[in-house]
Scaffold this active site. Structure first.
Site, PDB file in Angstrom:
ATOM      1  N   LYS A  83       0.845  -1.195   0.000  1.00 37.07           N
ATOM      2  CA  LYS A  83       0.000   0.000   0.000  1.00 37.07           C
ATOM      3  C   LYS A  83       0.883   1.248   0.000  1.00 37.07           C
ATOM      4  O   LYS A  83       1.786   1.379   0.835  1.00 37.07           O
ATOM      5  CB  LYS A  83      -0.883  -0.008   1.233  1.00 37.07           C
TER       6      LYS A  83
HETATM    7  C1  E4P Z   1      -8.321   1.874   3.521  1.00 36.27           C
HETATM    8  O1  E4P Z   1      -7.508   1.020   3.473  1.00 36.27           O
HETATM    9  C2  E4P Z   1      -8.153   3.133   4.311  1.00 36.27           C
HETATM   10  O2  E4P Z   1      -6.881   3.213   4.922  1.00 36.27           O
HETATM   11  C3  E4P Z   1      -9.242   3.270   5.334  1.00 36.27           C
HETATM   12  O3  E4P Z   1     -10.468   2.835   4.769  1.00 36.27           O
HETATM   13  C4  E4P Z   1      -9.355   4.686   5.858  1.00 36.27           C
HETATM   14  O4  E4P Z   1     -10.513   4.785   6.642  1.00 36.27           O
HETATM   15  P1  E4P Z   1     -10.731   6.057   7.607  1.00 36.27           P
HETATM   16  O5  E4P Z   1     -11.023   7.242   6.697  1.00 36.27           O
HETATM   17  O6  E4P Z   1     -11.908   5.700   8.465  1.00 36.27           O
HETATM   18  O7  E4P Z   1      -9.451   6.242   8.391  1.00 36.27           O
END
Ligand code: E4P
Length: 214
Positions: A83
């Site tokens: 990622k």
């Molecule tokens: C996905 O992998 C993102 O890191 C995650 O959905 C972010 O969510 P948040 O906006 O609740 O932190």
């Protein structure tokens, strides 16, 4: 649309995976910090539990660091996805890792031009953050729709992971918008099973049955 769980909590992941509903897992540095456990060991345990793409996020901000981290993350398990944040350095790293045959998930996407750049760099997955866009009064689902149109019109291979999901409506809207995947927090997944008419319907089925058959 496939469902991933957005979590680094092994108990929550196991509970949902045992229900047969998970096709993958996404983590991020905040979710990892919430658990406070060894990051690499957690990613390996998740990958051994859930049969699907498992996203582990780099914490370097320079391309060289991201590439070195990405190679290490990829070595943890065959299903690991690296990622990478939507930055210039992130695009350089995405291109380099893709050329090495390493799958990537470009995260922190908030606009169509960012999605275009990530797809062009070769991202396997791209993660637009629906909830955080809604939080600032922007239509996150409209972005998902536009990205899907772009992918279909120009024939990109990247798959959309609808991320930052806050509630059932985001899941429904992600389906209708053509997201390939939605990555959903544990608490939201739990609520997705529930509907008041299901509860009363089941209760009445059993009551009626008991009246006749005991
Ligand atoms: C996905 O992998 C993102 O890191 C995650 O959905 C972010 O969510 P948040 O906006 O609740 O932190």
């Amino acid at each position: 649309m496939k469902l991933f769980i957005d979590s680094a909590n092994l108990d929550h992941i196991k509970e949902m995976n045992d229900l047969g509903i998970l096709s993958g897992v996404t983590t991020n540095p905040t979710l990892m910090a919430k658990e406070g456990k060894d990051v690499n060991q957690t990613l390996i345990q998740i990958a051994e539990m859930v049969d699907g793409p498992i996203s582990g996020e780099v914490i370097s901000v320079d391309a060289k660091g991201m590439i070195e981290e990405g190679k290490k993350i990829a070595k943890l398990h065959p299903n690991m996805i690296v990622k990478i944040p939507m930055t210039e350095a992130g695009m350089q790293a995405t291109k380099a890792l893709t050329e090495l045959g390493i799958k990537t998930n470009v995260t922190l996407i908030f606009s169509l031009p960012q999605a275009l750049l990530a797809c062009t760099a070769g991202a396997t997955f791209i993660s637009p953050f629906v909830g955080r866009l809604d939080d600032i009064g922007t239509d996150g689902i409209e972005l998902i729709e536009s990205i899907r149109d772009m992918i279909d019109v120009y024939g990109f291979d990247s798959e959309i992971i609808s991320a930052s999901i806050r509630h059932n409506e985001h899941i429904k809207a992600s389906i209708n918008a053509g997201a390939h995947i939605a990555t959903v927090p544990y608490e939201v997944l739990k609520k997705a099973f529930k509907h008041p008419l299901t509860d009363t319907g089941l209760e009445n089925f059993l009551k009626d049955y008991q009246k006749v058959y005991g």
